[in-house]
Write an enzyme that holds these catalytic residues in place. Structure first.
Site, PDB file in Angstrom:
ATOM      1  N   THR A  60       0.643  -0.535   0.019  1.00  0.00           N
ATOM      2  CA  THR A  60      -0.208   0.107  -0.098  1.00  0.00           C
ATOM      3  C   THR A  60       0.920   1.352  -0.038  1.00  0.00           C
ATOM      4  O   THR A  60       0.646   2.520  -0.778  1.00  0.00           O
ATOM      5  CB  THR A  60      -0.670   0.045   1.404  1.00  0.00           C
ATOM      6  OG1 THR A  60      -1.423  -1.456   0.488  1.00  0.00           O
ATOM      7  CG2 THR A  60      -2.069   1.192   1.432  1.00  0.00           C
ATOM      8  N   GLU A  86      -3.427  -2.897  -5.973  1.00  0.00           N
ATOM      9  CA  GLU A  86      -4.143  -4.317  -5.667  1.00  0.00           C
ATOM     10  C   GLU A  86      -3.494  -4.523  -4.890  1.00  0.00           C
ATOM     11  O   GLU A  86      -1.952  -4.449  -4.947  1.00  0.00           O
ATOM     12  CB  GLU A  86      -4.610  -5.703  -5.971  1.00  0.00           C
ATOM     13  CG  GLU A  86      -5.072  -6.711  -5.636  1.00  0.00           C
ATOM     14  CD  GLU A  86      -4.068  -7.429  -4.314  1.00  0.00           C
ATOM     15  OE1 GLU A  86      -4.077  -7.418  -2.895  1.00  0.00           O
ATOM     16  OE2 GLU A  86      -3.279  -8.251  -5.109  1.00  0.00           O
ATOM     17  N   CYS A 121      -1.749 -11.796  -0.397  1.00  0.00           N
ATOM     18  CA  CYS A 121      -2.238 -10.507   0.897  1.00  0.00           C
ATOM     19  C   CYS A 121      -3.988 -11.179   1.378  1.00  0.00           C
ATOM     20  O   CYS A 121      -4.655 -10.118   1.304  1.00  0.00           O
ATOM     21  CB  CYS A 121      -2.808  -9.783  -0.397  1.00  0.00           C
ATOM     22  SG  CYS A 121      -2.982 -10.193  -1.899  1.00  0.00           S
TER      23      CYS A 121
END
Length: 541
Positions: free
Chosen positions: A266, A292, A326
């Site tokens: 992120t 993503e 993830c």
């Protein structure tokens, strides 16, 4: 031939079992031996040519520091500039190539992965990224095949969506690729994602600069070989492993940058978004940004659930591929009424998980990817051991002497806001919080509010009203939501994958939704009998 031509109807590639003595097991073991015994030299690929810069880095197996698998050449600034020019030159013909001819290249690539390249791409993934045979098979073989076969079918569905036409007019939509080039930035943990990040845009007529993770160069190089063998024209995809900051700086400063297709952290995604925003005045178009990123994925358990099903979901969801997904189950909320039944069985099962080299097919998990990951995960474990609010139920050990090995670890946190309940660890650590049964509704709110992420999650319940309540309260907490199943294992064409909040743009890899981001539609209106008088009927005397 005047009739429309249909893409072959895709089905998910069957997952091979690799049972002892099976043909696929024998072939894979032979390939593992071949790759482990013959170090490879991996070049850049720019304009279809192999480029060796002389600035090289070694590839070592995460589970065995002494096993040198090869070395790869780093791209420098001038190499990236050359790759961009090559892509832009290729765009002129590739973007105009008939759609079916582009699709045929990727369909052939899918058959090559499913067939002659299957053992090689799985072995490269196992050795270079420390995946077990099963985890490699569902990723580097099956998912990559599915991305290409289903991608072609989804594209055809998009192209068939056309507007209505009125009398004397023919309206149609032309689905054009973007002007410029795509920057594909892929992660270490899924080989197939690397093949899709450039593959989805390229199938639609785009060109790409592909920067693979430096921890997955080996398996990604095999994908590059597959696409070249499948007939991908030179320059459509340029393979430029290198320093992430340097490659990115060159790419994002170019006026023909048209889009980012990203999977990773992120923090890095936000940095890239800011950098793109700062450069907006320099770009020819507004770039598409698809990403993503991370997750803090949950399992929330209702008192009506079955403890044995929950136990299996925790073990598989948290510890397959060492928790380096993830989507991995990272936080679990268990009712007090179930904890006494679940606790000992869970601890016993986790303690019995075999860990070691992926070449030993009896192992359930193996090493984490590199030293940086090892140190980060060990830090979380050490802080948990020192905390009065956390119990280390099982695991907690780690050893770096041979490889980056961390035991599968289950923590029990009294405080539902403890750091390992909130922060992404990306390793074989799962934290459990035990809640009072009567606090079910409050616990759902807690699950929703604890983490900034929104990727995957699961509810276990035999009570349909409770299940519906969880689905409603957690409707934005997970882009992929599972009922009575672990929150991992999305399959192309079945569970399109992606999440929102801090987990990304939720553009759903493995679906038509993702493909739409790489197209720029043009509306065309053709009038068969154009008017010759400017006056309208209402203007009559």
């Amino acid at each position: 031939m005047n009739r429309s031509i249909d893409i072959p109807t895709p089905i998910n590639e069957p997952v091979l079992d690799y049972t002892p003595g099976s043909a696929e097991r024998i072939a894979l073991e032979a390939e593992l031996e071949r790759l482990a015994s013959n170090p490879v030299e991996i070049p850049l690929v720019i304009g279809g040519e192999e480029v060796r810069t002389g600035d090289v880095a070694e590839i070592t197996a995460p589970h065995d520091h002494s096993l040198v698998l090869g070395r790869w050449h780093r791209a420098g600034r001038k190499d990236v500039e050359a790759a961009i020019e090559s892509s832009l030159a290729a765009w002129e013909t590739w973007s105009r190539m008939p759609w079916l001819d582009r699709a045929s290249i990727f369909l052939r690539a899918a058959d090559l992965v499913a067939g002659p390249y299957r053992a090689e791409i799985n072995a490269a993934t196992m050795l270079g990224q420390s995946k077990t045979a099963y985890q490699a098979e569902i990723d580097s073989a099956c998912e990559l095949v599915d991305f290409y076969r289903f991608g072609a079918s989804f594209a055809q569905e998009i192209f068939e969506q056309q507007p209505i036409s009125s009398d004397g007019v023919w309206n149609r939509t032309e689905y054009r690729p973007l002007e410029g080039f795509i920057y594909a930035v892929s992660p270490f943990n899924f080989t197939a994602i690397g093949g899709n990040l450039f593959g989805a845009p390229a199938m639609l007529g785009n060109v790409a600069i592909w920067k693979p993770s430096i921890s997955a160069v080996y398996s990604n190089w095999v994908i590059m070989k597959v696409l070249r063998d499948a007939g991908l024209p030179a320059g459509v995809v340029n393979f430029v492993p290198g320093d992430p900051a340097e490659v990115t700086d060159v790419v994002l400063s170019h006026p023909e940058f048209a889009g980012l297709h990203y999977t990773g952290s992120t923090e890095v995604f936000r940095m890239l978004w800011r950098k793109i925003g700062d450069n907006l005045p320099n770009y020819r178009n507004y770039p598409r940004i698809v990403g993503e990123t991370g997750g803090k994925d949950f399992i929330v358990v209702h008192p009506s659930a079955r403890a044995d099903q929950v136990r299996t979901a925790i073990v598989r969801g948290a510890f397959e591929y060492q928790g380096q997904k993830c989507s991995a189950a990272s936080r679990v909320y268990v009712p007090a009424s179930m904890w006494a039944e679940l606790k000992d069985d869970l601890a016993e099962e986790v303690a019995g998980l075999a860990m070691g080299s992926p070449r030993d097919f009896r192992n359930f998990l193996t090493a984490v990817i590199h030293e940086q990951a090892f140190e980060k995960i060990a830090g979380y474990i050490d802080r948990a051991k020192a905390s009065d609010d956390v119990e280390v139920l099982v695991g907690g050990g780690y050893d770096r002497s041979k490889g980056w090995f961390i035991e599968p670890t289950v923590l029990v946190a009294k405080d539902p806001q403890y750091e390992s309940m909130r922060e992404e660890i990306f390793g074989p650590v799962v934290t459990i919080h035990v809640y009072d049964d009567e606090d079910w509704s409050d616990t759902l709110q807690l699950v929703d509010e604890t983490s900034p992420y929104g990727l995957t999650g699961a509810v276990f319940s035999q009570d349909r009203e409770a299940t519906l309540e969880a689905m409603d309260v957690l409707r934005h907490a997970a882009g992929n939501f599972y009922i009575n199943d672990k929150p991992t294992g999305a399959v192309v064409g079945q569970q399109p994958f992606g999440g929102a909040r801090a987990s990304g743009t939720n553009d759903k890899a493995g679906s038509a939704l993702n493909l739409l981001r790489w197209l720029s539609p043009r509306s065309v209106k053709e009038t068969f009998d154009p008017p010759t008088d400017y006056r309208y009927p209402f203007m009559q005397d």
